[in-house]
Design a protein around this motif. Structure first.
Motif, PDB file in Angstrom:
ATOM      1  N   ILE A  43       0.839  -1.211   0.000  1.00 21.01           N
ATOM      2  CA  ILE A  43       0.000   0.000   0.000  1.00 21.01           C
ATOM      3  C   ILE A  43       0.864   1.248   0.000  1.00 21.01           C
ATOM      4  O   ILE A  43       0.562   2.213  -0.706  1.00 21.01           O
ATOM      5  N   HIS A  44       1.940   1.245   0.747  1.00 14.49           N
ATOM      6  CA  HIS A  44       2.810   2.431   0.796  1.00 14.49           C
ATOM      7  C   HIS A  44       3.423   2.731  -0.575  1.00 14.49           C
ATOM      8  O   HIS A  44       3.500   3.895  -0.982  1.00 14.49           O
ATOM      9  N   CYS A  47       0.655   4.182  -2.735  1.00 10.46           N
ATOM     10  CA  CYS A  47       0.407   5.584  -2.349  1.00 10.46           C
ATOM     11  C   CYS A  47       1.464   6.502  -2.948  1.00 10.46           C
ATOM     12  O   CYS A  47       1.136   7.569  -3.500  1.00 10.46           O
ATOM     13  N   ASP A  48       2.730   6.113  -2.837  1.00 13.17           N
ATOM     14  CA  ASP A  48       3.802   6.946  -3.389  1.00 13.17           C
ATOM     15  C   ASP A  48       3.690   7.084  -4.901  1.00 13.17           C
ATOM     16  O   ASP A  48       3.947   8.162  -5.453  1.00 13.17           O
ATOM     17  N   LEU A  51       0.719   9.536  -5.520  1.00 13.03           N
ATOM     18  CA  LEU A  51       1.090  10.908  -5.154  1.00 13.03           C
ATOM     19  C   LEU A  51       2.132  11.477  -6.115  1.00 13.03           C
ATOM     20  O   LEU A  51       2.041  12.637  -6.528  1.00 13.03           O
ATOM     21  N   ILE A  59       4.385   9.886   0.431  1.00 13.04           N
ATOM     22  CA  ILE A  59       3.608   9.418   1.575  1.00 13.04           C
ATOM     23  C   ILE A  59       4.131  10.001   2.899  1.00 13.04           C
ATOM     24  O   ILE A  59       3.353  10.333   3.790  1.00 13.04           O
ATOM     25  N   SER A  75      -3.042   1.002   6.992  1.00 14.18           N
ATOM     26  CA  SER A  75      -2.600   1.640   5.751  1.00 14.18           C
ATOM     27  C   SER A  75      -3.720   1.791   4.728  1.00 14.18           C
ATOM     28  O   SER A  75      -3.623   2.627   3.830  1.00 14.18           O
ATOM     29  N   LEU A  78      -4.705   5.281   4.838  1.00 16.90           N
ATOM     30  CA  LEU A  78      -3.764   6.143   4.099  1.00 16.90           C
ATOM     31  C   LEU A  78      -4.059   6.086   2.603  1.00 16.90           C
ATOM     32  O   LEU A  78      -3.994   7.108   1.912  1.00 16.90           O
ATOM     33  N   LEU A  79      -4.398   4.901   2.109  1.00 15.54           N
ATOM     34  CA  LEU A  79      -4.725   4.741   0.695  1.00 15.54           C
ATOM     35  C   LEU A  79      -6.006   5.502   0.344  1.00 15.54           C
ATOM     36  O   LEU A  79      -6.064   6.188  -0.682  1.00 15.54           O
ATOM     37  N   THR A  82      -5.146   9.125   0.266  1.00 18.90           N
ATOM     38  CA  THR A  82      -4.377   9.414  -0.949  1.00 18.90           C
ATOM     39  C   THR A  82      -5.314   9.558  -2.143  1.00 18.90           C
ATOM     40  O   THR A  82      -5.163  10.481  -2.958  1.00 18.90           O
TER      41      THR A  82
END
Length: 159
Positions: A43-44, A47-48, A51, A59, A75, A78-79, A82
């Motif tokens: 997921i991170h 996201c990056d 973005l 992130i 997370s 966070l998604l 985003t």
């Protein structure tokens, strides 16, 4: 039509005593991802990528590990956040291609569920979300089971 490509990368240390979250699902394993959040490396990376494609930094800028509001956060939240950031800019996701690099556990049987979970959060058809997994043939920190890494590429569209 405005097309934007973004690339994301993330890595987390693996250690005993942590849960192993990957692609929004909990995978049973003796080691888990060490992180300020739940450590979901896939997921991170996604996201990056999202973005970056929208030129909205990364992130860590939006969800810094120095902010206790994100301590142990799921997370998937966070998604979702985003996605809201890029929607405000008029973008939507055309497709995502992601690769997870880990020696163990084998995750191929979990990929369909990951695709379902992530596609729902991102409001995309799961057939526009590719998730692949590979080993590093026992080379490097991934091969020694010290960590897990993920790469993601996204195509955003703004009409």
């Amino acid at each position: 039509m405005n097309l934007r490509i973004g690339q994301g990368y993330d890595v987390h240390k693996l250690a005993a005593g942590y849960e192993f979250w990957l692609g929004g699902i909990l995978i049973p394993y003796e080691l888990g991802s060490v992180g300020h959040s739940d450590g979901d490396v896939l997921i991170h990376a996604i996201c990056d990528a999202i973005l970056g494609a929208a030129c909205l930094r990364d992130i860590g800028y939006h969800f810094p590990d120095t902010d206790n509001a994100y301590k142990n956060i799921d997370s998937k939240i966070l998604l979702q956040d985003t996605l809201e950031l890029i929607k405000k800019e008029g973008y939507y996701i055309n497709n995502i291609d992601a690769t997870v690099c880990l020696q163990k556990p084998k995750v191929k049987d979990y990929i369909p569920k990951m695709r379902d979970v992530l596609a729902e959060i991102l409001e995309i058809d799961k057939n526009t979300l590719s998730i692949k997994a590979t080993t590093t043939e026992q080379l490097g920190f991934v091969g020694r089971r010290e960590g897990v890494e993920a790469h993601a590429v996204v195509l955003l569209i703004k009409e």
